[in-house]
Scaffold this motif. Structure first.
Motif, short mmCIF file in Angstrom:
data_model
loop_
_atom_site.label_atom_id
_atom_site.label_comp_id
_atom_site.label_asym_id
_atom_site.label_seq_id
_atom_site.Cartn_x
_atom_site.Cartn_y
_atom_site.Cartn_z
N ASP A 2 0.96 -1.81 0.27
CA ASP A 2 -0.03 0.07 0.06
C ASP A 2 1.07 1.28 -0.13
O ASP A 2 2.05 1.21 0.65
CB ASP A 2 -0.97 -0.21 0.95
CG ASP A 2 0.40 0.27 2.35
OD1 ASP A 2 0.68 0.27 2.80
OD2 ASP A 2 -0.17 -0.42 3.21
N ARG A 3 0.06 2.55 -0.42
CA ARG A 3 1.23 3.92 -0.09
C ARG A 3 1.91 4.27 0.78
O ARG A 3 2.91 4.53 0.73
CB ARG A 3 -0.46 4.84 -0.42
CG ARG A 3 -0.68 4.97 -1.63
CD ARG A 3 -0.03 5.58 -2.09
NE ARG A 3 -0.80 4.92 -4.04
CZ ARG A 3 -0.03 5.25 -5.78
NH1 ARG A 3 1.33 5.59 -4.99
NH2 ARG A 3 0.07 4.97 -6.38
N GLU A 4 0.96 3.46 2.77
CA GLU A 4 1.98 4.03 3.84
C GLU A 4 3.44 3.22 3.26
O GLU A 4 4.67 3.54 3.84
CB GLU A 4 1.28 3.57 4.98
CG GLU A 4 1.77 4.05 5.75
CD GLU A 4 0.94 2.72 7.34
OE1 GLU A 4 1.02 3.64 8.12
OE2 GLU A 4 -0.44 3.38 7.13
N GLU A 6 5.17 2.06 0.86
CA GLU A 6 5.96 2.81 -0.13
C GLU A 6 6.35 3.47 -0.18
O GLU A 6 7.83 4.27 0.14
CB GLU A 6 5.04 2.77 -1.48
CG GLU A 6 5.82 3.27 -2.73
CD GLU A 6 5.19 3.36 -3.66
OE1 GLU A 6 5.72 3.32 -4.73
OE2 GLU A 6 4.27 2.45 -3.73
N THR A 7 6.04 4.75 1.25
CA THR A 7 6.32 5.59 1.69
C THR A 7 7.52 5.47 2.29
O THR A 7 8.59 6.19 2.27
CB THR A 7 5.46 6.73 2.06
OG1 THR A 7 4.21 7.13 1.16
CG2 THR A 7 5.81 8.18 2.47
N GLN A 44 2.28 3.43 -12.86
CA GLN A 44 1.86 4.55 -12.43
C GLN A 44 3.09 5.69 -12.55
O GLN A 44 4.10 4.81 -11.76
CB GLN A 44 0.93 4.92 -11.30
CG GLN A 44 -0.50 5.29 -11.57
CD GLN A 44 -1.60 4.85 -9.70
OE1 GLN A 44 -0.54 5.65 -8.78
NE2 GLN A 44 -2.15 3.90 -10.37
N ALA A 46 6.32 7.18 -10.73
CA ALA A 46 6.79 7.18 -9.10
C ALA A 46 6.57 8.93 -8.66
O ALA A 46 7.33 9.41 -9.92
CB ALA A 46 7.42 6.31 -8.09
#
Length: 90
Positions: A2-4, A6-7, A44, A46
């Motif tokens: 998820d985005r978290e 990945e961050t 997408q 980055a």
């Protein structure tokens, strides 16, 4: 992922890895044909802040091609270890 997650990878983990290794990282990622097509169709770009120039991911659908690519760019003891790694089940 998820985005978290990945961050966290981009802002904390990858910089920490570079501080330890102090060299470029080359990763060959091997996907099935179906998974590769799904990734390409949902790709997408980055954000520039999330990109690390020292980590080079290249994606393949064939394990032998991936190993050949790694051997062609990264000569040294780690290549020998990679070549001797067990093959995944098909």
């Amino acid at each position: 992922m998820d985005r978290e997650q990945e961050t966290w990878l981009n802002l904390e983990y990858y910089p920490m890895v570079y501080n330890v290794i102090k060299d470029n990282i080359y990763a060959a990622v091997v996907f099935s044909e179906e998974h590769f097509k799904a990734i390409v169709s949902n790709y997408q770009v980055a954000s520039p802040a999330a990109q690390h120039q020292f980590i080079n991911f290249t994606y393949f659908t064939d394990l032998e091609e991936a190993l050949f690519w790694l051997q062609s760019i990264k000569k040294g003891p780690d290549t020998a270890l990679l070549s001797a790694a067990p093959r995944p089940f098909n």
